[in-house]
Design an enzyme around this catalytic site. Structure first.
Site, PDB file in Angstrom:
ATOM      1  N   CYS A 204       1.755  -1.661   2.141  1.00  0.00           N
ATOM      2  CA  CYS A 204       1.426  -2.349   3.392  1.00  0.00           C
ATOM      3  C   CYS A 204       0.314  -1.630   4.143  1.00  0.00           C
ATOM      4  CB  CYS A 204       2.666  -2.461   4.282  1.00  0.00           C
ATOM      5  SG  CYS A 204       3.926  -3.581   3.651  1.00  0.00           S
TER       6      CYS A 204
ATOM      7  N   ASP B 214      -6.523 -27.462  13.473  1.00  0.00           N
ATOM      8  CA  ASP B 214      -5.537 -28.388  14.049  1.00  0.00           C
ATOM      9  C   ASP B 214      -4.114 -27.846  13.949  1.00  0.00           C
ATOM     10  OD1 ASP B 214      -5.033 -28.646  11.372  1.00  0.00           O
ATOM     11  OD2 ASP B 214      -5.393 -30.801  11.257  1.00  0.00           O
TER      12      ASP B 214
END
Length: 207
Positions: free
Chosen positions: A44, A137
């Site tokens: 990570c 959107d």
């Protein structure tokens, strides 16, 4: 379970730069929501450092980034210090994007990203290595899931973002073949009216 084309909910999140809603943050722009397993873990940390190094590549495509893990804000703040050193970001430089603290797993549950086997020290599931690409959107356009021990490929994310953004310019009438890259030919949807094909080809050639 979330699906491609579904509008992501306007969830409120707590981050390293304050609290805001998902729609408020990504408003009218393309977005990348990146989930991490745990702060300070090797893969990570390497990934987050690469994300910082490639930030301007995302920015040039109009992509806003929002990272997330199940650790606390305090943990994120300390993690950011490590990531800055590894990525070459100066200590006084602002970190380029917020990191969500999802300690209660509410966002992870909504996104359905909790790993079935990877848990914290209390046995509570952690999020998998997931990525979501959002259109302006607020619809979900891409979903990538990776297990805890496998780092993701940002080149593939760049490639698919380029394909998605090009397709959006053609109102999704344009398709990209396997392994497509911006220098390659594209395909036109069979549903596209014949009188529109010439216009779309001309537009693509000028892109």
């Amino acid at each position: 379970m979330l699906r491609i084309g579904q509008t992501i909910a306007d969830v409120s999140v707590k981050t390293t730069v304050g609290e805001f809603s998902v729609h408020e943050y990504f408003r009218d722009s393309w977005g990348l929501l990146v989930c991490y397993v745990a702060d300070f873990s090797a893969v990570c940390t390497d990934e987050l450092s690469q994300l910082v190094k490639n930030f301007h590549e995302f920015e040039s495509r109009g992509i806003k980034i929002l990272a997330m893990s199940c650790d606390s804000i305090n943990s994120h703040t300390k993690w950011i210090e490590d990531v800055k050193k590894i990525s070459g970001l100066k200590y006084e430089e602002e970190f380029p994007f917020p990191i969500v603290s999802d300690c209660n797993r509410m966002m992870s549950l909504y996104l359905n990203v909790l790993d079935a086997k990877c848990t914290d020290e209390d046995g509570i599931p952690l999020s998998c290595r997931a990525a979501f690409v959002l259109a302006p959107d607020m619809t979900i356009q891409l979903i990538h899931f990776y297990p805890q021990n496998i780092g993701r490929n940002f080149d593939e994310i760049f490639r698919t973002i380029d394909a998605l953004q090009l397709s959006f310019k053609f109102s999704n009438d344009l398709y990209t073949p396997c392994g497509w890259k911006p220098v390659m030919d594209c395909l036109i949807s069979p549903k596209t009216p014949k009188d529109e094909i010439e216009k779309k080809i001309s537009y693509h050639n000028s892109y």
